[in-house]
Design a protein around this motif. Sequence first.
Motif, short mmCIF file in Angstrom:
data_model
loop_
_atom_site.label_atom_id
_atom_site.label_comp_id
_atom_site.label_asym_id
_atom_site.label_seq_id
_atom_site.Cartn_x
_atom_site.Cartn_y
_atom_site.Cartn_z
N ARG A 33 31.97 16.25 46.84
CA ARG A 33 31.43 16.11 45.49
C ARG A 33 31.23 14.65 45.10
NH1 ARG A 33 32.63 21.17 41.86
NH2 ARG A 33 32.92 22.69 43.50
N GLY A 34 31.78 13.73 45.88
CA GLY A 34 31.45 12.33 45.67
C GLY A 34 32.53 11.47 45.05
N LEU A 35 32.16 10.20 44.93
CA LEU A 35 33.10 9.18 44.48
C LEU A 35 33.54 9.34 43.03
CD1 LEU A 35 31.62 6.00 46.20
CD2 LEU A 35 33.69 7.27 46.81
N LEU A 36 32.69 9.89 42.19
CA LEU A 36 33.07 10.09 40.79
C LEU A 36 34.28 11.02 40.70
CD1 LEU A 36 32.30 9.26 37.94
CD2 LEU A 36 30.82 11.26 37.83
N TRP A 37 34.27 12.09 41.47
CA TRP A 37 35.40 13.02 41.49
C TRP A 37 36.65 12.33 42.04
CZ3 TRP A 37 35.43 18.50 40.51
CH2 TRP A 37 34.23 18.97 39.98
N ILE A 38 36.46 11.57 43.10
CA ILE A 38 37.60 10.85 43.69
C ILE A 38 38.17 9.85 42.69
CG2 ILE A 38 38.28 9.24 45.51
CD1 ILE A 38 36.08 10.64 47.27
N GLY A 39 37.30 9.09 42.05
CA GLY A 39 37.75 8.11 41.06
C GLY A 39 38.50 8.75 39.90
N ALA A 40 37.98 9.87 39.42
CA ALA A 40 38.67 10.59 38.33
C ALA A 40 40.04 11.07 38.80
CB ALA A 40 37.82 11.77 37.86
N GLY A 41 40.11 11.50 40.05
CA GLY A 41 41.40 11.93 40.60
C GLY A 41 42.40 10.79 40.69
N VAL A 42 41.94 9.64 41.11
CA VAL A 42 42.82 8.47 41.21
C VAL A 42 43.34 8.08 39.81
CG1 VAL A 42 42.87 6.00 41.76
CG2 VAL A 42 41.84 7.63 43.36
N ILE A 43 42.48 8.13 38.82
CA ILE A 43 42.91 7.83 37.45
C ILE A 43 43.96 8.84 36.98
CG2 ILE A 43 42.15 7.79 35.04
CD1 ILE A 43 39.48 6.55 36.15
N ALA A 44 43.70 10.12 37.23
CA ALA A 44 44.66 11.15 36.83
C ALA A 44 46.01 10.96 37.53
CB ALA A 44 44.11 12.54 37.13
N LEU A 45 45.97 10.58 38.79
CA LEU A 45 47.22 10.34 39.52
C LEU A 45 47.98 9.15 38.92
CD1 LEU A 45 45.93 11.06 43.11
CD2 LEU A 45 47.69 12.36 41.89
N GLY A 46 47.25 8.14 38.48
CA GLY A 46 47.89 7.01 37.81
C GLY A 46 48.53 7.43 36.49
N ILE A 47 47.85 8.29 35.76
CA ILE A 47 48.40 8.81 34.50
C ILE A 47 49.70 9.56 34.77
CG2 ILE A 47 48.01 10.49 32.65
CD1 ILE A 47 45.02 9.59 32.75
N TYR A 48 49.72 10.33 35.83
CA TYR A 48 50.94 11.04 36.21
C TYR A 48 52.12 10.07 36.33
CZ TYR A 48 54.40 12.23 39.72
OH TYR A 48 55.57 12.34 40.41
N GLY A 49 51.88 8.94 36.98
CA GLY A 49 52.94 7.96 37.17
C GLY A 49 53.52 7.46 35.85
N PHE A 50 52.67 7.32 34.86
CA PHE A 50 53.14 6.87 33.55
C PHE A 50 53.86 7.97 32.79
CE2 PHE A 50 50.12 3.45 34.29
CZ PHE A 50 50.87 2.36 33.86
N VAL A 51 53.36 9.19 32.87
CA VAL A 51 53.98 10.30 32.13
C VAL A 51 55.45 10.45 32.53
CG1 VAL A 51 53.96 12.81 31.80
CG2 VAL A 51 51.82 11.53 31.73
N ALA A 52 55.74 10.32 33.80
CA ALA A 52 57.12 10.49 34.27
C ALA A 52 58.06 9.47 33.62
CB ALA A 52 57.17 10.37 35.79
N THR A 53 57.56 8.31 33.26
CA THR A 53 58.43 7.29 32.68
C THR A 53 58.91 7.64 31.27
OG1 THR A 53 56.66 5.96 31.68
CG2 THR A 53 57.23 5.49 33.98
#
Length: 110
Positions: A33-53
Amino acid sequence: MLVILRSVVLFVLAAVAEIGGAWLVWQGVREQRGLLWIGAGVIALGIYGFVATFQPDPNFGRILAAYGGVFVAGSLLWGVVVDGFRPDRWDLIGATICLAGVAVIMYAPR
Protein backbone atom coordinates in the motif's frame (compact mmCIF):
# COMPACT_ATOMS: atom_id res chain seq x y z
CA MET A 1 -10.07 2.34 41.76
CA LEU A 2 -9.46 5.39 39.55
CA VAL A 3 -5.79 4.49 39.33
CA ILE A 4 -6.69 1.05 37.98
CA LEU A 5 -9.18 2.55 35.52
CA ARG A 6 -6.55 5.00 34.30
CA SER A 7 -4.05 2.19 33.90
CA VAL A 8 -6.51 0.04 31.92
CA VAL A 9 -7.42 2.95 29.63
CA LEU A 10 -3.72 3.62 29.01
CA PHE A 11 -3.13 -0.05 28.20
CA VAL A 12 -5.98 0.04 25.68
CA LEU A 13 -4.64 3.24 24.09
CA ALA A 14 -1.15 1.73 23.95
CA ALA A 15 -2.51 -1.40 22.30
CA VAL A 16 -4.41 0.57 19.67
CA ALA A 17 -1.31 2.62 18.89
CA GLU A 18 1.13 -0.30 18.79
CA ILE A 19 -1.05 -2.89 17.10
CA GLY A 20 -2.51 -0.30 14.75
CA GLY A 21 0.96 0.97 13.92
CA ALA A 22 2.29 -2.49 13.24
CA TRP A 23 -0.78 -3.25 11.12
CA LEU A 24 -0.23 -0.09 9.07
CA VAL A 25 3.40 -1.03 8.44
CA TRP A 26 2.26 -4.55 7.51
CA GLN A 27 -0.25 -3.10 5.06
CA GLY A 28 2.35 -0.78 3.58
CA VAL A 29 4.92 -3.53 3.06
CA ARG A 30 3.10 -6.86 2.72
CA GLU A 31 0.03 -5.52 0.96
CA GLN A 32 2.08 -3.00 -1.03
CA ARG A 33 0.00 0.00 0.00
CA GLY A 34 3.03 2.26 0.04
CA LEU A 35 5.11 4.62 2.09
CA LEU A 36 2.20 6.67 3.41
CA TRP A 37 0.87 3.61 5.25
CA ILE A 38 4.34 2.76 6.52
CA GLY A 39 4.92 6.33 7.70
CA ALA A 40 1.58 6.42 9.51
CA GLY A 41 2.50 3.13 11.17
CA VAL A 42 5.84 4.47 12.35
CA ILE A 43 4.11 7.53 13.84
CA ALA A 44 1.56 5.33 15.62
CA LEU A 45 4.35 3.16 17.02
CA GLY A 46 6.05 6.29 18.35
CA ILE A 47 2.80 7.35 20.01
CA TYR A 48 2.65 3.95 21.68
CA GLY A 49 6.04 4.62 23.25
CA PHE A 50 4.77 7.83 24.81
CA VAL A 51 1.46 6.41 26.03
CA ALA A 52 3.28 3.83 28.14
CA THR A 53 5.09 6.60 30.03
CA PHE A 54 1.78 7.83 31.50
CA GLN A 55 1.16 4.62 33.44
CA PRO A 56 0.88 5.37 37.17
CA ASP A 57 3.34 2.63 38.15
CA PRO A 58 6.94 3.92 37.93
CA ASN A 59 8.53 0.57 37.01
CA PHE A 60 9.33 0.25 33.31
CA GLY A 61 9.84 -3.51 33.48
CA ARG A 62 6.52 -4.11 35.21
CA ILE A 63 4.61 -1.93 32.75
CA LEU A 64 6.13 -3.57 29.68
CA ALA A 65 5.77 -7.08 31.10
CA ALA A 66 2.10 -6.50 31.84
CA TYR A 67 1.57 -4.79 28.50
CA GLY A 68 2.77 -7.97 26.82
CA GLY A 69 -0.42 -9.68 27.95
CA VAL A 70 -2.53 -6.78 26.72
CA PHE A 71 -0.71 -6.97 23.39
CA VAL A 72 -1.50 -10.67 22.98
CA ALA A 73 -5.21 -10.26 23.66
CA GLY A 74 -5.41 -6.99 21.74
CA SER A 75 -3.73 -8.48 18.69
CA LEU A 76 -6.26 -11.27 18.53
CA LEU A 77 -9.10 -8.78 18.95
CA TRP A 78 -7.62 -6.54 16.23
CA GLY A 79 -7.49 -9.53 13.91
CA VAL A 80 -11.15 -10.30 14.58
CA VAL A 81 -12.36 -6.73 14.07
CA VAL A 82 -10.09 -5.60 11.23
CA ASP A 83 -9.06 -8.73 9.35
CA GLY A 84 -11.93 -11.14 9.95
CA PHE A 85 -9.70 -13.53 11.90
CA ARG A 86 -11.52 -16.25 13.83
CA PRO A 87 -9.59 -17.29 16.93
CA ASP A 88 -9.87 -20.88 18.06
CA ARG A 89 -10.33 -22.00 21.63
CA TRP A 90 -6.57 -22.16 22.20
CA ASP A 91 -6.18 -18.55 21.10
CA LEU A 92 -8.91 -17.55 23.54
CA ILE A 93 -7.50 -19.63 26.39
CA GLY A 94 -4.04 -18.21 25.80
CA ALA A 95 -5.33 -14.63 25.72
CA THR A 96 -7.26 -15.22 28.94
CA ILE A 97 -4.14 -16.53 30.64
CA CYS A 98 -2.22 -13.48 29.43
CA LEU A 99 -4.85 -11.08 30.78
CA ALA A 100 -4.82 -12.90 34.11
CA GLY A 101 -1.07 -12.30 34.15
CA VAL A 102 -1.66 -8.60 33.52
CA ALA A 103 -4.02 -8.44 36.49
CA VAL A 104 -1.54 -10.17 38.79
CA ILE A 105 1.47 -8.14 37.66
CA MET A 106 -0.25 -4.76 37.74
CA TYR A 107 -3.03 -4.89 40.27
CA ALA A 108 -2.14 -7.43 42.95
CA PRO A 109 -1.74 -5.84 46.38
CA ARG A 110 1.85 -5.01 47.23
